[in-house]
Design a protein around this motif. Structure first.
Motif, PDB file in Angstrom:
ATOM      1  N   ARG A 694       0.916  -1.052  -0.217  1.00 49.72           N
ATOM      2  CA  ARG A 694      -0.055   0.020   0.056  1.00 49.72           C
ATOM      3  C   ARG A 694       0.786   1.259  -0.098  1.00 49.72           C
ATOM      4  O   ARG A 694       0.484   2.299  -0.728  1.00 49.72           O
ATOM      5  CB  ARG A 694      -0.955   0.163   1.264  1.00 49.72           C
ATOM      6  CG  ARG A 694      -1.787   1.129   0.995  1.00 49.72           C
ATOM      7  CD  ARG A 694      -2.944   1.134   2.346  1.00 49.72           C
ATOM      8  NE  ARG A 694      -3.993   2.060   2.122  1.00 49.72           N
ATOM      9  CZ  ARG A 694      -3.855   3.387   2.175  1.00 49.72           C
ATOM     10  NH1 ARG A 694      -2.511   3.899   2.298  1.00 49.72           N
ATOM     11  NH2 ARG A 694      -4.815   4.162   1.996  1.00 49.72           N
ATOM     12  N   VAL A 695       1.751   1.227   0.644  1.00 48.87           N
ATOM     13  CA  VAL A 695       3.038   2.293   0.816  1.00 48.87           C
ATOM     14  C   VAL A 695       3.474   2.650  -0.347  1.00 48.87           C
ATOM     15  O   VAL A 695       3.682   3.655  -1.084  1.00 48.87           O
ATOM     16  CB  VAL A 695       4.007   2.242   1.898  1.00 48.87           C
ATOM     17  CG1 VAL A 695       4.950   3.315   1.633  1.00 48.87           C
ATOM     18  CG2 VAL A 695       3.112   2.232   3.148  1.00 48.87           C
ATOM     19  N   ALA A 696       3.596   1.473  -1.025  1.00 46.55           N
ATOM     20  CA  ALA A 696       4.558   1.458  -2.609  1.00 46.55           C
ATOM     21  C   ALA A 696       3.622   2.189  -3.504  1.00 46.55           C
ATOM     22  O   ALA A 696       3.969   3.095  -4.289  1.00 46.55           O
ATOM     23  CB  ALA A 696       4.946   0.281  -2.974  1.00 46.55           C
ATOM     24  N   PHE A 697       2.366   1.545  -3.359  1.00 50.83           N
ATOM     25  CA  PHE A 697       1.364   2.288  -4.322  1.00 50.83           C
ATOM     26  C   PHE A 697       1.060   3.940  -4.059  1.00 50.83           C
ATOM     27  O   PHE A 697       0.918   4.602  -5.071  1.00 50.83           O
ATOM     28  CB  PHE A 697       0.022   1.519  -4.248  1.00 50.83           C
ATOM     29  CG  PHE A 697       0.070   0.145  -4.654  1.00 50.83           C
ATOM     30  CD1 PHE A 697       0.948  -0.335  -5.434  1.00 50.83           C
ATOM     31  CD2 PHE A 697      -0.845  -0.704  -4.274  1.00 50.83           C
ATOM     32  CE1 PHE A 697       1.013  -1.838  -6.144  1.00 50.83           C
ATOM     33  CE2 PHE A 697      -1.037  -2.175  -4.756  1.00 50.83           C
ATOM     34  CZ  PHE A 697       0.049  -2.677  -5.481  1.00 50.83           C
ATOM     35  N   GLU A 698       0.998   4.191  -2.887  1.00 47.86           N
ATOM     36  CA  GLU A 698       0.770   5.516  -2.499  1.00 47.86           C
ATOM     37  C   GLU A 698       2.165   6.439  -3.125  1.00 47.86           C
ATOM     38  O   GLU A 698       1.793   7.434  -3.563  1.00 47.86           O
ATOM     39  CB  GLU A 698       0.977   5.635  -0.935  1.00 47.86           C
ATOM     40  CG  GLU A 698       0.525   7.008  -0.443  1.00 47.86           C
ATOM     41  CD  GLU A 698       0.157   6.846   0.951  1.00 47.86           C
ATOM     42  OE1 GLU A 698      -0.594   7.903   1.562  1.00 47.86           O
ATOM     43  OE2 GLU A 698       0.651   5.986   1.853  1.00 47.86           O
ATOM     44  N   MET A 699       3.148   5.872  -2.719  1.00 51.37           N
ATOM     45  CA  MET A 699       4.438   6.521  -3.374  1.00 51.37           C
ATOM     46  C   MET A 699       4.392   6.951  -4.906  1.00 51.37           C
ATOM     47  O   MET A 699       4.520   7.979  -5.560  1.00 51.37           O
ATOM     48  CB  MET A 699       5.735   6.013  -2.875  1.00 51.37           C
ATOM     49  CG  MET A 699       5.937   5.943  -1.459  1.00 51.37           C
ATOM     50  SD  MET A 699       7.498   4.893  -1.048  1.00 51.37           S
ATOM     51  CE  MET A 699       8.723   5.944  -2.067  1.00 51.37           C
ATOM     52  N   ALA A 700       4.028   5.698  -5.566  1.00 51.99           N
ATOM     53  CA  ALA A 700       3.799   5.924  -7.287  1.00 51.99           C
ATOM     54  C   ALA A 700       2.710   7.058  -7.482  1.00 51.99           C
ATOM     55  O   ALA A 700       3.078   7.886  -8.311  1.00 51.99           O
ATOM     56  CB  ALA A 700       3.343   4.478  -7.472  1.00 51.99           C
ATOM     57  N   VAL A 701       1.699   7.046  -6.798  1.00 55.08           N
ATOM     58  CA  VAL A 701       0.513   7.912  -6.912  1.00 55.08           C
ATOM     59  C   VAL A 701       0.930   9.333  -6.743  1.00 55.08           C
ATOM     60  O   VAL A 701       0.585  10.226  -7.610  1.00 55.08           O
ATOM     61  CB  VAL A 701      -0.579   7.391  -6.196  1.00 55.08           C
ATOM     62  CG1 VAL A 701      -1.873   8.540  -6.473  1.00 55.08           C
ATOM     63  CG2 VAL A 701      -1.315   6.154  -6.539  1.00 55.08           C
ATOM     64  N   ASP A 702       1.490   9.600  -5.589  1.00 61.89           N
ATOM     65  CA  ASP A 702       2.077  10.871  -5.225  1.00 61.89           C
ATOM     66  C   ASP A 702       2.820  11.222  -6.469  1.00 61.89           C
ATOM     67  O   ASP A 702       3.006  12.573  -6.369  1.00 61.89           O
ATOM     68  CB  ASP A 702       2.676  10.716  -3.821  1.00 61.89           C
ATOM     69  CG  ASP A 702       1.878  10.549  -2.613  1.00 61.89           C
ATOM     70  OD1 ASP A 702       0.501  10.780  -2.855  1.00 61.89           O
ATOM     71  OD2 ASP A 702       2.280  10.416  -1.675  1.00 61.89           O
ATOM     72  N   GLY A 703       3.891  10.728  -6.912  1.00 56.76           N
ATOM     73  CA  GLY A 703       4.766  11.036  -7.936  1.00 56.76           C
ATOM     74  C   GLY A 703       3.986  11.481  -9.138  1.00 56.76           C
ATOM     75  O   GLY A 703       4.385  12.379  -9.709  1.00 56.76           O
ATOM     76  N   PHE A 704       2.739  10.665  -9.420  1.00 55.25           N
ATOM     77  CA  PHE A 704       2.067  11.192 -10.719  1.00 55.25           C
ATOM     78  C   PHE A 704       1.368  12.604 -10.241  1.00 55.25           C
ATOM     79  O   PHE A 704       1.334  13.368 -10.960  1.00 55.25           O
ATOM     80  CB  PHE A 704       0.922  10.148 -10.998  1.00 55.25           C
ATOM     81  CG  PHE A 704       1.534   8.971 -11.635  1.00 55.25           C
ATOM     82  CD1 PHE A 704       2.290   9.242 -12.925  1.00 55.25           C
ATOM     83  CD2 PHE A 704       1.344   7.841 -11.012  1.00 55.25           C
ATOM     84  CE1 PHE A 704       2.646   8.094 -13.513  1.00 55.25           C
ATOM     85  CE2 PHE A 704       1.773   6.886 -11.862  1.00 55.25           C
ATOM     86  CZ  PHE A 704       2.650   6.744 -12.934  1.00 55.25           C
ATOM     87  N   VAL A 705       0.849  12.676  -8.954  1.00 50.41           N
ATOM     88  CA  VAL A 705       0.325  14.084  -8.682  1.00 50.41           C
ATOM     89  C   VAL A 705       1.533  15.232  -8.645  1.00 50.41           C
ATOM     90  O   VAL A 705       1.029  16.187  -9.172  1.00 50.41           O
ATOM     91  CB  VAL A 705      -0.360  13.755  -7.074  1.00 50.41           C
ATOM     92  CG1 VAL A 705      -0.681  15.319  -6.659  1.00 50.41           C
ATOM     93  CG2 VAL A 705      -1.328  12.772  -7.138  1.00 50.41           C
ATOM     94  N   ARG A 706       2.444  14.965  -8.228  1.00 53.57           N
ATOM     95  CA  ARG A 706       3.658  16.021  -8.439  1.00 53.57           C
ATOM     96  C   ARG A 706       3.813  16.226  -9.693  1.00 53.57           C
ATOM     97  O   ARG A 706       4.191  17.483 -10.233  1.00 53.57           O
ATOM     98  CB  ARG A 706       4.831  15.603  -7.610  1.00 53.57           C
ATOM     99  CG  ARG A 706       4.876  15.430  -6.184  1.00 53.57           C
ATOM    100  CD  ARG A 706       6.199  15.466  -5.464  1.00 53.57           C
ATOM    101  NE  ARG A 706       6.830  14.198  -5.799  1.00 53.57           N
ATOM    102  CZ  ARG A 706       6.705  13.118  -5.183  1.00 53.57           C
ATOM    103  NH1 ARG A 706       5.945  13.013  -4.050  1.00 53.57           N
ATOM    104  NH2 ARG A 706       7.302  12.011  -5.694  1.00 53.57           N
ATOM    105  N   MET A 719      -5.993   5.389  -3.827  1.00 49.80           N
ATOM    106  CA  MET A 719      -5.709   4.859  -2.477  1.00 49.80           C
ATOM    107  C   MET A 719      -7.022   3.794  -2.126  1.00 49.80           C
ATOM    108  O   MET A 719      -6.727   2.779  -1.338  1.00 49.80           O
ATOM    109  CB  MET A 719      -5.277   5.589  -1.628  1.00 49.80           C
ATOM    110  CG  MET A 719      -4.151   6.461  -2.024  1.00 49.80           C
ATOM    111  SD  MET A 719      -2.839   5.289  -2.733  1.00 49.80           S
ATOM    112  CE  MET A 719      -2.555   4.293  -1.176  1.00 49.80           C
ATOM    113  N   ALA A 720      -8.086   4.041  -2.680  1.00 47.15           N
ATOM    114  CA  ALA A 720      -9.336   3.050  -2.233  1.00 47.15           C
ATOM    115  C   ALA A 720      -9.278   1.771  -2.841  1.00 47.15           C
ATOM    116  O   ALA A 720      -9.621   0.781  -2.473  1.00 47.15           O
ATOM    117  CB  ALA A 720     -10.875   4.032  -2.398  1.00 47.15           C
ATOM    118  N   VAL A 721      -8.735   1.947  -3.998  1.00 48.49           N
ATOM    119  CA  VAL A 721      -8.164   0.713  -4.978  1.00 48.49           C
ATOM    120  C   VAL A 721      -7.178  -0.146  -4.446  1.00 48.49           C
ATOM    121  O   VAL A 721      -7.251  -1.042  -4.160  1.00 48.49           O
ATOM    122  CB  VAL A 721      -8.028   1.114  -6.404  1.00 48.49           C
ATOM    123  CG1 VAL A 721      -7.302  -0.297  -7.310  1.00 48.49           C
ATOM    124  CG2 VAL A 721      -9.090   1.714  -7.031  1.00 48.49           C
ATOM    125  N   ALA A 722      -6.241   0.674  -3.510  1.00 43.72           N
ATOM    126  CA  ALA A 722      -5.064   0.062  -3.063  1.00 43.72           C
ATOM    127  C   ALA A 722      -5.523  -0.688  -2.003  1.00 43.72           C
ATOM    128  O   ALA A 722      -4.920  -1.649  -1.726  1.00 43.72           O
ATOM    129  CB  ALA A 722      -4.217   1.173  -3.023  1.00 43.72           C
TER     130      ALA A 722
END
Length: 775
Positions: A694-706, A719-722
């Motif tokens: 879940r943390v790895a997915f969160e980091m990936a998504v945050d990268g896309f947001v940035r 993150m709901a999917v995660a």
């Protein structure tokens, strides 16, 4: 009958390359040849460049990029001998008779005996193409007129010459039908054949009448569009799409070949405004714009339309004609409407439909061929004779006579009748003789619409039906708008499962709509959310989960047969079926995150299982969850059945049907092949990666947001999917979870998102605009 294995296409322009791509899509090796440009270091540069363009094309010419490997580039100077390996040679070079005939003479010296040669021309008569060539060449020669783009346009017009052997025609027609997915219409050797002869005339008359009657392009497109059963682009939008510069050449060519008393010739006149547009580079979407253009005013994009009277651009103005609000199902109301839109519609349709009537016996032997050509070649919802039936033959004749217009012979023959009728449970059409003839489908084709003519549904409610399609197979059909899914569909599917268990061997899920299913009915969801009926929403989610689970573990094989869009809940039906027989043009994926929700009818569960157990994918808990997260969180949509296999929505063992008309028969055959010894699948268990993933997915998504590739709410939904794919609070690689556990996580995450105001905004925006909201 000759077997076609290897295909050669000569001419690597847009059409030639597209034909080559589609033959490769069908699984065949293709030789693509063109000329050697003067001074070229790379003698194959034209064909090689064409293949690279195919790989990058949008819309995609290839159903999967790997199909490009089936196309071998070459040139006609160095590689003409390679044609001896080919069974079908398609010529798609420039529309000049001298160039074509010079090529044919070279081909005749190298091709193998019995190989078929065809031209993609639509402007040069066949008898001129083969004039002076050997009898053996003429016997193997025909015209195969594809429509652009070849992958997507289902019509293929075939023209036989006086000397063409029937076996050559049969071979090409069968290959085009079964392998290329074309609906073959046999035409006479006349200028423009059927679709372009009538289609170009229709466009031309629409333009002339709009100018003569003082309509704006927006008003004209609002009338000669949906109210007539024609794509909403309308006529001026269509001309922008195909290119304004193409039309004068086609019209001039057509007029030069037609007799002087033909209505097309009589209507021809100079159009200085359009000539100036072309000269100034306003050739449509491929140029600086056309009748419509996008103008940048101070950085803002402003859509503009040309004024047909002044030739000047001005901001587009929405049509306010009340006649534009009528339906094609009530044509008389449109054609008698008192505003200028009604007059315009009558003038255009009266001339177009009369011209269609004149083409019976001239361009085609029967009305059914003309109707099919216009439905598939120009995307009309109804062919010209179907339109006449909708307004009434006698009414149409009377109105023509009232306006002082000539009544074509086939219309006089149809007086007091209709062009189509149902007799003895069969669809029949009126022949020129005045007798009715059964509409005969090609061998092996089953149409649900035909079954409905002579039988009643086994079960039916307002949202779905169950039909007996013979041999112990039942067909479940959605009947809602765009085949969206709601509680009534689920109720009928549950009832159908019980019925099939008792009285049938297998079930096919199929319909003949434009789309298999666009997913859950979002209108119901937003209505329930607006009145805080959360219990109703959760009940629908749970009902869907229970229904799809019952479908998956039914004691009989279930085969889904999608075409068009199979999105969200429609995709989840495919994932819960024993097998899928998909039309090649199936566009499918779990797209719920685009509207702020998550797949909750078992879609996350099934994608987890498929990617975690895929033998070609790395083992362990993380890789499967990671790939499922990638596809679901980005709302990835496979743009062909082949791509759906790559995404594991379809299995390797699932079938792909090229011809839409053959889909039901192929699905039925697949269902019957699974009957003997059938056992429902075993229930899987899951080990999910837990918090670290879940943390790895969160980091990936945050990268896309940035990077600006994802929005703030994209992060929330992803993150709901995660949470689902990593196992929620209980997720741990050492803990075994069941399908019920994953479904509970889906349900919880869905309800959390359904209550989120940003998700509600996304759903509402999609319903209002048809486009995702990037909030």
């Amino acid at each position: 009958m000759t077997t076609i294995n290897k295909v050669c296409v000569i001419g690597a322009g847009v059409m030639g390359a597209g034909i080559a791509a589609h033959a490769a899509n069908a699984g065949h090796d293709v030789l693509l040849l063109d000329i050697v440009p003067d001074g070229a270091d790379n003698r194959n540069v034209i064909a090689e460049t064409a293949i690279q363009k195919l790989i990058k094309s949008n819309p995609a010419a290839l159903t999967h990029k790997r199909n490009a490997k089936r196309i071998t580039p070459g040139n006609i100077e160095d590689h003409l001998d390679a044609i001896a390996e080919c069974d079908w040679i398609v010529e798609a070079v420039i529309e000049r008779l001298d160039i074509k005939q010079d090529l044919y003479k070279k081909l005749d010296g190298v091709r193998k005996s019995g190989s078929i040669v065809s031209s993609n021309t639509s402007t040069i008569p066949l008898d001129k193409l083969v004039a002076g060539l050997s009898d053996s060449f003429a016997e193997d020669f025909c015209i195969t007129h594809f429509f652009n783009p070849p992958r997507y346009m289902r019509l293929l017009e075939i023209v036989k010459g006086e000397k063409t052997r029937q076996s050559a025609i049969d071979t090409v027609a069968d290959f085009a039908d079964r392998k290329l997915g074309k609906s073959v219409v046999h035409c006479k050797d006349r200028p423009g054949f059927i679709a372009n002869r009538l289609g170009v005339y229709w466009i031309y008359m629409s333009v002339l009448e709009a100018m003569d009657q003082g309509l704006s392009i927006e008003e004209a497109d609002s009338i000669i569009g949906k109210p007539c059963g024609i794509p909403k682009t309308g006529v001026f939008g269509l001309m922008d799409l195909v290119g304004l510069d193409l039309m004068p050449h086609v019209i001039d060519s057509m007029v030069s070949l037609l007799p002087s008393d033909d209505p097309f010739v009589k209507a021809k006149r100079d159009l200085p405004m359009i000539e100036k547009m072309i000269a100034d580079g306003y050739t449509g979407r491929k140029g600086k714009g056309g009748f419509y253009r996008i103008n940048r005013d101070g950085g803002a994009k402003v859509k503009e339309g040309i004024d047909l009277q002044t030739g000047e651009y001005r901001p587009t103005v929405k049509s306010r004609l009340s006649s534009a609000r009528t339906s094609v199902r009530d044509l008389q109301k449109l054609l008698t409407h008192k505003d200028k839109g009604g007059t315009y519609a009558w003038r255009v349709l009266a001339q177009t439909l009369c011209y269609a009537a004149m083409l019976v016996g001239e361009a085609a032997d029967d009305i059914a061929s003309i109707d099919e050509a216009m439905r598939l070649g120009y995307n009309w919802k109804f062919g010209p004779f179907e339109l006449i039936d909708k307004m009434g033959v006698d009414w149409f004749i009377a109105k023509l006579e009232e306006d002082g217009m000539d009544v074509p012979a086939i219309l006089k023959t149809a007086a007091g009748k209709s062009f189509y009728r149902i007799e003895g449970g069969k669809l029949q059409y009126l022949a020129a003789s005045g007798e009715y003839t059964d509409l005969v489908r090609p061998d092996g084709v089953i149409m649900l619409s035909d079954i409905k003519l002579h039988s009643k549904p086994v079960l039916k409610n307002g949202a779905a039906s169950l039909w007996d399609i013979g041999d112990g197979v039942a067909c479940f059909e959605f009947t809602t708008k765009m085949n969206s899914l709601d509680g009534d569909v689920m109720a009928m599917l549950n009832k159908s499962i019980r019925e099939v268990r008792k009285n049938f061997k297998a079930m096919v899920i199929y319909n003949e709509g434009s789309n298999f299913s666009v997913g859950a009915n979002l209108g119901l969801a937003i209505f329930a959310a607006n009145i805080a009926a959360w219990g109703e929403i959760e009940n629908l989610v749970e009902t869907g989960q229970d229904t799809y689970t019952a479908l998956k573990y039914a004691p009989f094989p279930v085969v889904s047969a999608p075409s068009g869009m199979a999105l969200g809940g429609g995709c989840e039906i495919l994932l819960h079926s024993d097998a899928v027989q998909a039309h090649v043009e199936t566009y499918t994926g779990l797209v719920e995150v685009g509207v702020g929700l998550v797949p909750a009818w078992g879609g996350c569960k099934e994608m987890l299982h498929r990617w975690s157990t895929n033998p070609k994918h790395p083992r362990g808990t993380m890789p499967g969850a990671g790939k499922a997260f990638e596809l679901i969180s980005t709302a990835a949509v496979a743009k062909s059945a082949e791509e759906a296999k790559a995404n594991l929505i379809l299995r390797e063992t699932d079938g792909i049907t090229m011809n839409r008309y053959r889909l039901l028969a192929d699905a039925k055959a697949k269902a019957l092949s699974l009957v003997e010894g059938y056992e429902a699948p075993e229930k899987p268990t899951f080990r999910l990666p837990g918090e670290s993933a879940r943390v790895a997915f969160e980091m990936a998504v945050d990268g896309f947001v940035r990077q600006g590739k994802a929005t703030k709410h994209d992060r929330v939904v992803s993150m709901a999917v995660a949470d689902i794919l990593t196992g929620g609070e209980e997720g741990d690689p050492t803990v075994e979870m069941t399908e019920a556990d994953i479904l509970e996580l889906e349900r919880e995450s869905f309800m959390k998102m359904a209550r989120h105001p940003d998700s509600q905004d996304r759903v509402e925006h999609m319903l209002l605009t048809g486009k995702p909201l990037r909030n």
